[in-house]
Write an enzyme that holds these catalytic residues in place. Structure first.
Site, PDB file in Angstrom:
ATOM      1  N   HIS A   1      48.355  52.339  57.313  1.00 22.53           N
ATOM      2  CA  HIS A   1      49.267  50.744  57.268  1.00 22.53           C
ATOM      3  C   HIS A   1      49.530  51.089  56.134  1.00 22.53           C
ATOM      4  O   HIS A   1      50.401  51.251  55.209  1.00 22.53           O
ATOM      5  CB  HIS A   1      47.625  50.098  57.548  1.00 22.53           C
ATOM      6  CG  HIS A   1      47.800  48.911  58.343  1.00 22.53           C
ATOM      7  ND1 HIS A   1      49.793  48.123  57.801  1.00 22.53           N
ATOM      8  CD2 HIS A   1      46.925  47.567  58.424  1.00 22.53           C
ATOM      9  CE1 HIS A   1      49.087  47.090  57.868  1.00 22.53           C
ATOM     10  NE2 HIS A   1      47.914  46.294  58.843  1.00 22.53           N
TER      11      HIS A   1
ATOM     12  N   HIS B   1      57.647  53.650  62.112  1.00 23.15           N
ATOM     13  CA  HIS B   1      56.529  52.116  61.887  1.00 23.15           C
ATOM     14  C   HIS B   1      57.255  51.947  63.285  1.00 23.15           C
ATOM     15  O   HIS B   1      58.423  52.824  64.910  1.00 23.15           O
ATOM     16  CB  HIS B   1      58.145  51.387  60.712  1.00 23.15           C
ATOM     17  CG  HIS B   1      56.767  49.957  61.530  1.00 23.15           C
ATOM     18  ND1 HIS B   1      57.165  48.304  62.069  1.00 23.15           N
ATOM     19  CD2 HIS B   1      56.247  49.598  59.777  1.00 23.15           C
ATOM     20  CE1 HIS B   1      56.283  48.059  61.200  1.00 23.15           C
ATOM     21  NE2 HIS B   1      55.680  48.343  60.615  1.00 23.15           N
TER      22      HIS B   1
ATOM     23  N   ASP C   1      56.789  51.185  52.100  1.00 25.03           N
ATOM     24  CA  ASP C   1      56.211  51.437  51.491  1.00 25.03           C
ATOM     25  C   ASP C   1      56.749  52.797  50.585  1.00 25.03           C
ATOM     26  O   ASP C   1      55.189  53.242  49.746  1.00 25.03           O
ATOM     27  CB  ASP C   1      54.347  52.702  51.903  1.00 25.03           C
ATOM     28  CG  ASP C   1      53.645  51.134  52.228  1.00 25.03           C
ATOM     29  OD1 ASP C   1      53.561  49.625  51.718  1.00 25.03           O
ATOM     30  OD2 ASP C   1      52.997  51.284  53.493  1.00 25.03           O
TER      31      ASP C   1
HETATM   32  N1  CMC Z   1      56.345  61.608  59.737  1.00 25.34           N
HETATM   33  C1  CMC Z   1      56.359  62.856  60.956  1.00 25.34           C
HETATM   34  N2  CMC Z   1      56.127  62.047  62.599  1.00 25.34           N
HETATM   35  C2  CMC Z   1      56.129  61.654  62.672  1.00 25.34           C
HETATM   36  C3  CMC Z   1      55.846  60.241  61.387  1.00 25.34           C
HETATM   37  C4  CMC Z   1      56.391  60.432  60.113  1.00 25.34           C
HETATM   38  N3  CMC Z   1      55.815  59.559  59.072  1.00 25.34           N
HETATM   39  N4  CMC Z   1      55.685  59.364  62.036  1.00 25.34           N
HETATM   40  C5  CMC Z   1      56.505  59.421  63.345  1.00 25.34           C
HETATM   41  N5  CMC Z   1      56.369  60.959  63.994  1.00 25.34           N
HETATM   42  C6  CMC Z   1      56.076  61.083  64.653  1.00 25.34           C
HETATM   43  C7  CMC Z   1      54.967  61.307  65.406  1.00 25.34           C
HETATM   44  O1  CMC Z   1      54.831  62.679  65.258  1.00 25.34           O
HETATM   45  C8  CMC Z   1      55.128  61.093  66.903  1.00 25.34           C
HETATM   46  O2  CMC Z   1      55.692  62.894  66.916  1.00 25.34           O
HETATM   47  P1  CMC Z   1      55.777  63.281  68.442  1.00 25.34           P
HETATM   48  O3  CMC Z   1      57.076  61.871  69.565  1.00 25.34           O
HETATM   49  O4  CMC Z   1      56.963  64.287  68.972  1.00 25.34           O
HETATM   50  O5  CMC Z   1      54.344  63.667  69.563  1.00 25.34           O
HETATM   51  C9  CMC Z   1      56.712  60.547  66.598  1.00 25.34           C
HETATM   52  O6  CMC Z   1      57.172  60.317  65.787  1.00 25.34           O
HETATM   53  C10 CMC Z   1      55.975  58.721  67.438  1.00 25.34           C
HETATM   54  O7  CMC Z   1      55.148  58.461  66.739  1.00 25.34           O
HETATM   55  P2  CMC Z   1      53.761  57.036  66.625  1.00 25.34           P
HETATM   56  O8  CMC Z   1      52.333  57.922  65.951  1.00 25.34           O
HETATM   57  O9  CMC Z   1      53.439  57.404  68.583  1.00 25.34           O
HETATM   58  O10 CMC Z   1      54.226  56.106  65.838  1.00 25.34           O
HETATM   59  P3  CMC Z   1      53.335  55.220  65.887  1.00 25.34           P
HETATM   60  O11 CMC Z   1      54.323  53.831  66.641  1.00 25.34           O
HETATM   61  O12 CMC Z   1      51.867  54.619  66.370  1.00 25.34           O
HETATM   62  O13 CMC Z   1      53.070  54.726  64.390  1.00 25.34           O
HETATM   63  C11 CMC Z   1      53.081  54.662  61.910  1.00 25.34           C
HETATM   64  C12 CMC Z   1      53.831  54.440  63.872  1.00 25.34           C
HETATM   65  C13 CMC Z   1      53.518  54.190  61.201  1.00 25.34           C
HETATM   66  C14 CMC Z   1      52.182  55.255  62.433  1.00 25.34           C
HETATM   67  C15 CMC Z   1      53.535  56.724  61.573  1.00 25.34           C
HETATM   68  O14 CMC Z   1      55.190  56.310  61.256  1.00 25.34           O
HETATM   69  C16 CMC Z   1      52.851  56.917  60.605  1.00 25.34           C
HETATM   70  O15 CMC Z   1      51.742  57.712  60.922  1.00 25.34           O
HETATM   71  N6  CMC Z   1      54.213  56.598  59.644  1.00 25.34           N
HETATM   72  C17 CMC Z   1      53.456  57.518  58.377  1.00 25.34           C
HETATM   73  C18 CMC Z   1      52.687  56.382  57.807  1.00 25.34           C
HETATM   74  C19 CMC Z   1      53.131  54.970  56.942  1.00 25.34           C
HETATM   75  O16 CMC Z   1      54.151  55.051  56.227  1.00 25.34           O
HETATM   76  N7  CMC Z   1      52.668  53.720  57.467  1.00 25.34           N
HETATM   77  C20 CMC Z   1      53.344  52.598  56.385  1.00 25.34           C
HETATM   78  C21 CMC Z   1      54.472  51.778  57.738  1.00 25.34           C
HETATM   79  S1  CMC Z   1      54.527  50.528  56.934  1.00 25.34           S
HETATM   80  C22 CMC Z   1      53.746  49.717  56.521  1.00 25.34           C
HETATM   81  C23 CMC Z   1      52.531  48.849  57.361  1.00 25.34           C
HETATM   82  O17 CMC Z   1      53.179  47.885  57.953  1.00 25.34           O
HETATM   83  O18 CMC Z   1      50.946  48.995  57.233  1.00 25.34           O
END
Ligand code: CMC
Length: 431
Positions: free
Chosen positions: A265, A306, A364
């Site tokens: 986050h 995201h 971010d």
């Molecule tokens: N790098 C590599 N793979 C990723 C990433 C990433 N940053 N983000 C998502 N994926 C992959 C994930 O492994 C999954 O792959 P598969 O379908 O093969 O299992 C797929 O994409 C979907 O990911 P998810 O975890 O189900 O997506 P989510 O909606 O639950 O998570 C997130 C969203 C923001 C937590 C995630 O994209 C992430 O961890 N990003 C990196 C951390 C980040 O930059 N966070 C800031 C968010 S914006 C500021 C805020 O609002 O807080």
């Protein structure tokens, strides 16, 4: 005629009719509240398909990459408004008139001081404590200083809490930094703008005058606007859930900060810069992209992806442009981390893995580069996010308590533990 959906069961149980509600924008929602009376709950870990409240504050269209505060597109607010106006807008629903704005700014700038005894709270921490740990502790401790005369169901009391929090959190954040640095706390200056005052409290010392650079103050103000609210994300939902029990609002905001601190986050901005520093050179980008795609490696490309935005994070485009402006103002266009970031973005956006999963840079990704160029240390990045998001948290808390339909938040669960069994005395449980 009001739209409904009918839930049918394969075992012949009687169908259940559920109302469908439409908002101003966005997907319609099925009101599942009647299900409980029929002996069912829905199951949605991570709330990927669940609306938890009515809200008139922020709208996000993740497919189109749109973000509106109270109906105003984020781009218009970022380039034409300022953070004080945006705070007013989030709280009151309308942009202020000139008189309202003046009164609001005056109220905020006259609430920036912390209770004198709060200095002792800071001094109870270790010098090396992470600023977020200090902010969470100190903001929670505000409930011990500002508890009397606080009636959550009195709109005037709620408004005064909102003003106090928006006013005091920059002081809390800057003092968390000063305490880290071993420097004396710098008191707020009412003559300065919100962003300038924060810079002053961060960078002034008793030995030297400090004049905030207007270009940097403008950029910081814009970053505050971009982070001010983001509908029902993890930290906002935490604030709402904590507040739903009628808890002290300072404690609720502290709980939101705790949730924000996580690297998935608000902690991501700090993680992005650490990642860029680790990359060190554009030649290492390939290795990091490989690791991000490797399912046996927990590493993720920080600042990418995201839950809601599956096209573009509109805040990221504004922040990239702001990054150019700040680096130009400081004559740092050749900043190595910025060059790595631009190249990483280019490579990731052409990569099948990121395209398929709709992973784009989020807010971010570039904010850390701006903060670092301004001289703000990496450990303070999430604190700045928390500072800016306080406006959204208090607006959402205020909206929740103003809603006559509000009830204590109480999710249900799908129990998958042991079936009933009898207690086994210790001596009969084996070695
Ligand atoms: N790098 C590599 N793979 C990723 C990433 C990433 N940053 N983000 C998502 N994926 C992959 C994930 O492994 C999954 O792959 P598969 O379908 O093969 O299992 C797929 O994409 C979907 O990911 P998810 O975890 O189900 O997506 P989510 O909606 O639950 O998570 C997130 C969203 C923001 C937590 C995630 O994209 C992430 O961890 N990003 C990196 C951390 C980040 O930059 N966070 C800031 C968010 S914006 C500021 C805020 O609002 O807080």
């Amino acid at each position: 005629m009001k739209k409904t959906v009918t839930l049918t069961f394969s075992d012949g149980s009687p169908p259940i009719e559920l109302p469908v509600e439409e908002g101003t924008y966005g997907k319609p929602v099925i009101d599942i509240r009647p299900l409980g009376a029929h002996g069912y709950f829905t199951h949605d870990p991570g709330f990927t398909a669940t609306s938890s409240c009515n809200s008139a504050i922020t709208y996000i269209d993740g497919d189109e990459g749109l973000l509106y505060y109270r109906g105003y597109p984020i781009e218009e607010l970022a380039y034409q408004s300022d953070y004080m106006e945006v705070c007013y807008l989030l709280l009151h629903g309308e942009l202020p008139t000139a008189t309202q704005k003046q009164a609001f700014v005056e109220s905020i700038s006259h609430h920036t001081l912390l209770h004198d005894q709060m200095e002792n709270v800071f001094r109870g921490f270790r010098r090396s404590a992470h600023p977020m740990a200090v902010m969470i502790g100190v903001t929670g401790a505000m409930s011990a200083f500002y508890h009397a005369g606080l009636d959550n169901f009195n709109p005037q009391h709620r408004e005064s809490v909102a003003h106090r929090l928006i006013a005091k959190i920059p002081t809390v954040a800057a003092w968390a930094y000063k305490f880290n640095e071993g420097q004396p706390f710098v008191y707020p200056q009412n003559r300065l703008s919100y962003a300038e005052n924060f810079m002053h409290m961060m960078f002034a010392t008793p030995c030297e005058d400090y004049e905030p650079n207007p270009a940097l103050a403008r950029a910081l103000d814009r970053i505050f606007i971009l982070h001010a609210d983001h509908e029902q994300n993890a930290s906002t939902s935490t604030v709402r859930l904590a507040g739903s029990s009628g808890a002290n609002p300072y404690a609720c905001i502290a709980s939101g900060m705790a949730s924000l601190w996580g690297p998935l986050h608000g902690g991501a901005n700090e993680a992005v810069l650490r990642m860029l520093e680790e990359m060190d050179d554009v030649s290492k980008i390939g290795e990091f992209i490989r690791r991000a795609k490797d399912k046996s490696d927990p590493f993720r490309l920080m600042g990418f992806g995201h839950r809601i935005y599956k096209n573009v994070d509109p805040r990221a485009a504004i922040i990239r442009r702001t990054c150019y402006e700040v680096l130009d103002a400081l004559d740092l266009r050749d900043d190595p981390q910025f060059r790595i970031a631009l190249e990483l973005e280019r490579i990731a956006l052409e990569d099948e893995y990121f395209i398929e999963r709709k992973l784009y840079p989020n807010v971010d990704f570039y904010s850390g580069i701006i903060f670092r160029a301004m001289g703000i240390p990496t450990s303070m990045f999430t604190a700045l996010f928390a500072l800016a998001r306080t406006a959204g948290w208090v607006a959402q808390w205020h909206e929740m308590l103003s809603d006559p339909a509000h009830r204590i938040g109480r999710p249900r669960q799908l129990y998958t533990g042991a079936a009933r069994r009898s207690f086994v005395p210790l001596e009969q449980r084996g070695a």
